[in-house]
Design a protein around this motif. Structure first.
Motif: not given
Length: 151
Positions: A139-151
């Motif tokens: 869950a944490g990794t998914t949040r970080r990956v998706l947050k980085a993709r939004r940048r």
């Protein structure tokens, strides 16, 4: 002794429209469960546990399933709205059929009954720790990956 007529409660069946509304949910959970259980069975054929051996397959299935549920729940609750039947199909059906905590309990019992109580208790603790860690990390990794993709 009989109760007074005024105190009797008539038994009622669920309203037909409520039953009909739940039919698609029951159907997709059943279909998903079949898919998940088939995948679990295939894994047990590919990687069988020898009699008296450590149940690595069950441990792996449960950890992988928990990691997938961590990713899935982030995606459908925080990122995008899913169709109402996606969660029962995949989360309850597929992943519920794939993960196998009933087999986990049987494996523990077999290890204890087979004279390996220490291994059984280690397996009990390792599975719980690994499964919870898998959900948290996924869950944490998914949040970080998706947050980085939004940048």
């Amino acid at each position: 002794m009989s109760s007074p007529e005024g105190l009797r409660v008539a038994a009622t069946a669920p309203h037909p429209s409520r039953r009909r509304a739940q039919a698609p949910v029951v159907a997709v959970v059943s279909l998903g469960g079949g898919v998940g259980a088939t995948a679990r069975y295939a894994a047990s054929l590919w990687w069988p546990t020898p009699p008296g051996g450590f149940p690595w397959t069950t441990l792996g299935i449960n950890v992988v399933g928990c990691a997938v549920i961590g990713v899935f729940m982030v995606v459908i609750t925080e990122i995008r709205t899913a169709h109402p039947l996606v969660r029962p199909f995949f989360g309850t059906g597929v992943l519920g059929g794939f993960t196998t905590f009933s087999t986990y309990a049987v494996d523990i019992q077999k290890l204890i009954d087979g004279g390996r109580p220490g291994t059984g208790l280690a397996y009990l603790a390792a599975t719980l720790l690994a499964a919870l860690t898998a959900v948290w990390l996924a869950a944490g990794t998914t949040r970080r990956v998706l947050k980085a993709r939004r940048r």
